[in-house]
Design a protein around this motif. Structure first.
Motif, PDB file in Angstrom:
ATOM      1  N   GLY A  72      -4.457  -9.621   0.626  1.00 15.46           N
ATOM      2  CA  GLY A  72      -3.244 -10.187   1.228  1.00 15.46           C
ATOM      3  C   GLY A  72      -3.418 -11.669   1.446  1.00 15.46           C
ATOM      4  O   GLY A  72      -4.173 -12.320   0.726  1.00 15.46           O
ATOM      5  N   ILE A 122       1.506  -5.006   8.807  1.00 15.70           N
ATOM      6  CA  ILE A 122       0.940  -4.878   7.467  1.00 15.70           C
ATOM      7  C   ILE A 122       0.162  -3.569   7.315  1.00 15.70           C
ATOM      8  O   ILE A 122       0.299  -2.865   6.315  1.00 15.70           O
ATOM      9  CB  ILE A 122       0.045  -6.096   7.154  1.00 15.70           C
ATOM     10  CG1 ILE A 122       0.927  -7.351   7.056  1.00 15.70           C
ATOM     11  CG2 ILE A 122      -0.734  -5.889   5.857  1.00 15.70           C
ATOM     12  CD1 ILE A 122       0.168  -8.647   7.171  1.00 15.70           C
ATOM     13  N   ARG A 126       3.224  -0.960   6.850  1.00  9.73           N
ATOM     14  CA  ARG A 126       3.091  -1.242   5.414  1.00  9.73           C
ATOM     15  C   ARG A 126       4.103  -2.267   4.920  1.00  9.73           C
ATOM     16  O   ARG A 126       4.635  -2.161   3.814  1.00  9.73           O
ATOM     17  CB  ARG A 126       3.191   0.055   4.578  1.00  9.73           C
ATOM     18  CG  ARG A 126       2.112   1.049   4.855  1.00  9.73           C
ATOM     19  CD  ARG A 126       0.702   0.555   4.540  1.00  9.73           C
ATOM     20  NE  ARG A 126       0.439   0.423   3.115  1.00  9.73           N
ATOM     21  CZ  ARG A 126       0.013  -0.692   2.558  1.00  9.73           C
ATOM     22  NH1 ARG A 126      -0.165  -1.786   3.274  1.00  9.73           N
ATOM     23  NH2 ARG A 126      -0.230  -0.748   1.278  1.00  9.73           N
ATOM     24  N   VAL A 127       4.380  -3.275   5.767  1.00  5.95           N
ATOM     25  CA  VAL A 127       5.194  -4.397   5.319  1.00  5.95           C
ATOM     26  C   VAL A 127       4.315  -5.263   4.420  1.00  5.95           C
ATOM     27  O   VAL A 127       3.126  -5.445   4.686  1.00  5.95           O
ATOM     28  CB  VAL A 127       5.690  -5.229   6.524  1.00  5.95           C
ATOM     29  CG1 VAL A 127       6.508  -6.422   6.064  1.00  5.95           C
ATOM     30  CG2 VAL A 127       6.500  -4.351   7.464  1.00  5.95           C
ATOM     31  N   ASN A 128       4.895  -5.777   3.353  1.00  7.28           N
ATOM     32  CA  ASN A 128       4.176  -6.681   2.454  1.00  7.28           C
ATOM     33  C   ASN A 128       3.657  -7.886   3.237  1.00  7.28           C
ATOM     34  O   ASN A 128       4.381  -8.465   4.044  1.00  7.28           O
ATOM     35  CB  ASN A 128       5.178  -7.096   1.367  1.00  7.28           C
ATOM     36  CG  ASN A 128       4.637  -8.146   0.455  1.00  7.28           C
ATOM     37  OD1 ASN A 128       4.375  -9.260   0.893  1.00  7.28           O
ATOM     38  ND2 ASN A 128       4.470  -7.798  -0.791  1.00  7.28           N
ATOM     39  N   PRO A 129       2.370  -8.289   3.039  1.00  4.99           N
ATOM     40  CA  PRO A 129       1.794  -9.392   3.827  1.00  4.99           C
ATOM     41  C   PRO A 129       2.597 -10.685   3.706  1.00  4.99           C
ATOM     42  O   PRO A 129       2.701 -11.445   4.673  1.00  4.99           O
ATOM     43  CB  PRO A 129       0.399  -9.583   3.227  1.00  4.99           C
ATOM     44  CG  PRO A 129       0.100  -8.334   2.503  1.00  4.99           C
ATOM     45  CD  PRO A 129       1.395  -7.702   2.109  1.00  4.99           C
ATOM     46  N   ARG A 219      -7.459  -3.404   7.806  1.00  4.73           N
ATOM     47  CA  ARG A 219      -6.370  -4.362   7.589  1.00  4.73           C
ATOM     48  C   ARG A 219      -5.951  -5.002   8.901  1.00  4.73           C
ATOM     49  O   ARG A 219      -5.807  -6.219   8.993  1.00  4.73           O
ATOM     50  CB  ARG A 219      -5.147  -3.651   6.972  1.00  4.73           C
ATOM     51  CG  ARG A 219      -5.317  -3.290   5.516  1.00  4.73           C
ATOM     52  CD  ARG A 219      -3.953  -3.187   4.832  1.00  4.73           C
ATOM     53  NE  ARG A 219      -4.121  -2.977   3.400  1.00  4.73           N
ATOM     54  CZ  ARG A 219      -3.844  -1.839   2.774  1.00  4.73           C
ATOM     55  NH1 ARG A 219      -3.372  -0.810   3.442  1.00  4.73           N
ATOM     56  NH2 ARG A 219      -4.022  -1.734   1.481  1.00  4.73           N
TER      57      ARG A 219
END
Lengths: 323, 255
Positions: A72, A122, A126-129, A219
């Motif tokens: 990311g 994130i 699971r949101v896109n970085p 993460r």
């Protein structure tokens, strides 16, 4: 029976060594070139200046190294550094006793909350970085402007400038802090199980998960760590200006990402090193210093940084296509 | 041949929404044998393996492993009880070294416990030893897995599965992506596992291979068990007939 394998291992290690040294050789060549062409470059004042100027962005880049190896990146680090500057300085100005400690604690708390929020989005949602940290960057910078009316606030006790401007045995204190953080995080990244798992998740998150690694926890922790580094940078910034600076850290995220990539990390994740990042920081720093010494306008510096970044990624592609 | 059952599947059903992937399946895996699981695409082979390895949970029926009822809710639980799975994609991390992959998730730690410092030297030495048990040609331990051939990767995935005190190893198409020589090498490794006392379940589309390496063959079709045969007592034609349904059609009991 294993000679062929050993030879293969040795030659790939050699290739790895050349690849790693490659970027250091570029830095070395730059330094030699500067020493040969500008007498001023080698002076103590200039070297101390380069070391000090690159310490703060260097600290940010240490955190960014983890995020990039994880696959990311963190666009919010510049805004988070500004948050540390604003929160920390305001507490230092307003709080009566223990104001430095309280200010540092307040700045860390505010920044770690942002890091935890990034990490939560994130790792767990699971949101896109890119989206998550672009969002927090914009929100945090906006909140800072609302709170400060976009104006700096002065009045931090000057004794705090030791952190930002002081020297120990002639070495700037920000540089010492940078070296300390780089050594510590380099150890964490390359010697501990946590760092090992950052590479594993960045390389193949599905496999890491199948092998029992708590991918979400890794993460989450990395984004908290990136925010911690940004907070340290912001606190040192207070020490350089003795004030709250809402505009602080503009563009840090891109410079830090550039340094990490120039240092050999891959935006795809799974590859990079702390040593590479430090070399990357000083390649950008020496070029910027060199442009200065040659009297080139500061406006050209982002142009140079951009071209170096493109060249670094281009060369990396080339070496990959061979294989 | 007296054998002891290491895993028994009893009346298992698994649905995905309206689709019944497995319907009232019962089968056994005998200890110390290589069991083949064959069937056409969509017969339910991979689903069955995922149930045994704890990736999926059945909607009905029970599993018994080593004589005990088994209720694995995660792959980690299945692994902790000694069931390892080698997936088709091998679950290897290409950017990491051979030793890092073998030890992934179970790293050896040295020094003070809270620091979690990796004991790289020990992991490298033990990986070399471990791979040496299974292969004549040990791949370079410190090279990234990306630099290895398909057969070497398969070997690493299998060695990793066998390394952790496991008893039962499940393999989904272990040689699907390999050339002739590499397939031969991997088959040798699988036979080696049986000689070392492991029980192995192999899913394969390659019937010649199934006949080369297995002791017993189970056939699935459309989510049901068609039957089992002892490999040396059957013939590929019979297995093909079972897979395609020709056998059922001939004997008149259509599903």
């Amino acid at each position: 029976m294993t000679t062929a394998a050993d030879q293969q291992s040795r030659s790939s290690l050699l290739a790895e060594l050349v690849r790693r040294l490659g970027i250091s050789l570029v830095l070395l060549a730059l330094v030699v070139f500067m020493l040969a062409t500008k007498d001023q470059f080698g002076t103590y004042a200039n070297i101390a200046n380069v070391l000090q100027q690159n310490a703060i962005i260097g600290i940010v880049a240490c955190g960014m190294t983890f995020a990039i190896i994880l696959g990311g990146f963190d666009l919010s680090v510049g805004a988070v550094a500004a948050l540390a500057s604003v929160v920390g300085a305001n507490i230092m100005i307003d709080a009566a006793a223990f104001n430095f400690t309280l200010g540092i604690a307040g700045a860390l708390l505010a920044c770690l909350s942002i890091g935890a929020f990034n990490g939560f989005l994130i790792a767990y949602v699971r949101v896109n970085p890119f989206v998550a940290t672009l969002g927090t960057m914009t929100v945090v910078r906006g909140l800072i402007f609302v709170y400060t009316n976009a104006t700096p606030r002065f009045g931090v006790d000057y004794s705090f400038t030791t952190i930002g401007l002081g020297k120990i045995l002639g070495v700037p204190i920000p540089t010492i802090i940078f070296v300390g953080i780089a050594l510590l995080l380099g150890f964490v990244l390359h010697r501990t199980r946590f760092g090992h798992y950052v590479f594993a998740v960045g390389g193949n998150a599905k496999t890491a998960s199948e092998m029992g690694i708590d991918v979400r926890r890794i993460r989450f922790s990395v984004y908290v760590l990136a925010a911690f580094c940004a907070a340290c940078a912001g606190i040192i910034l207070i020490g350089q200006t003795a004030s709250a600076q809402p505009q602080a850290g503009l563009g840090y995220e891109l410079t830090a990402i550039a340094a990490v990539i120039v240092g050999g990390a891959s935006l795809g994740g799974g590859r990079g090193s702390m040593g590479g990042t430090i070399v990357g920081i000083f390649i950008l720093g020496v070029v910027s210093n060199g442009l200065n010494l040659f009297g080139v306008s500061a406006f050209w510096q982002p142009v140079a940084t951009g071209f170096i970044l493109i060249a670094a990624v281009g060369l990396d592609r080339g070496s990959h296509n061979k294989g | 041949m007296t054998s002891q059952t290491i895993l028994s599947v009893d009346s298992i059903t698994k649905r995905f929404g309206a689709v019944v992937a497995l319907r009232d399946i019962s089968m056994t895996i005998e200890a110390g044998e290589i069991t083949g699981l064959v069937g056409d695409n969509g017969a339910g082979k991979s689903t069955l393996v995922k149930l045994i390895s704890g990736v999926l949970r059945q909607d009905g029926g029970t599993l018994a492993y080593d004589g005990q009822p088994a209720t694995f809710t995660t792959p980690a639980q299945a692994r902790a009880s000694g069931i390892e799975t080698v997936y088709q994609d091998l679950s290897l991390t290409g950017n990491m070294t051979v030793w890092a992959n073998v030890y992934l998730g179970r790293e050896l730690i040295k020094g003070p416990r809270f620091l979690n410092i990796l004991d790289k030297a020990a992991m490298i030495a033990q990986t070399r030893q471990m791979l040496g048990r299974f292969a004549m040609n040990v791949p370079p331990i410190e090279a990234p897995v990306d630099a290895l051939s398909g057969g070497q990767r398969q070997l690493i995935a299998i060695a990793r599965a066998a390394a952790w005190g496991s008893k039962l190893i499940l393999m989904d198409e272990p040689t699907a992506a390999l050339g002739v020589a590499e397939t031969q090498a991997v088959e040798e490794v699988i036979r080696g596992l049986r000689e070392s006392g492991f029980s192995v379940l192999v899913i394969s589309h390659n019937l010649e291979q199934v006949f080369r390496i297995t002791d017993r063959i189970w056939v699935l079709r459309r989510g049901q068990v068609i039957g089992q045969r002892v490999t040396k007592d059957t013939h590929p034609d019979e297995i093909v007939a079972m897979i395609t349904g020709a056998a059922a059609a001939m004997s008149g009991n259509l599903p």
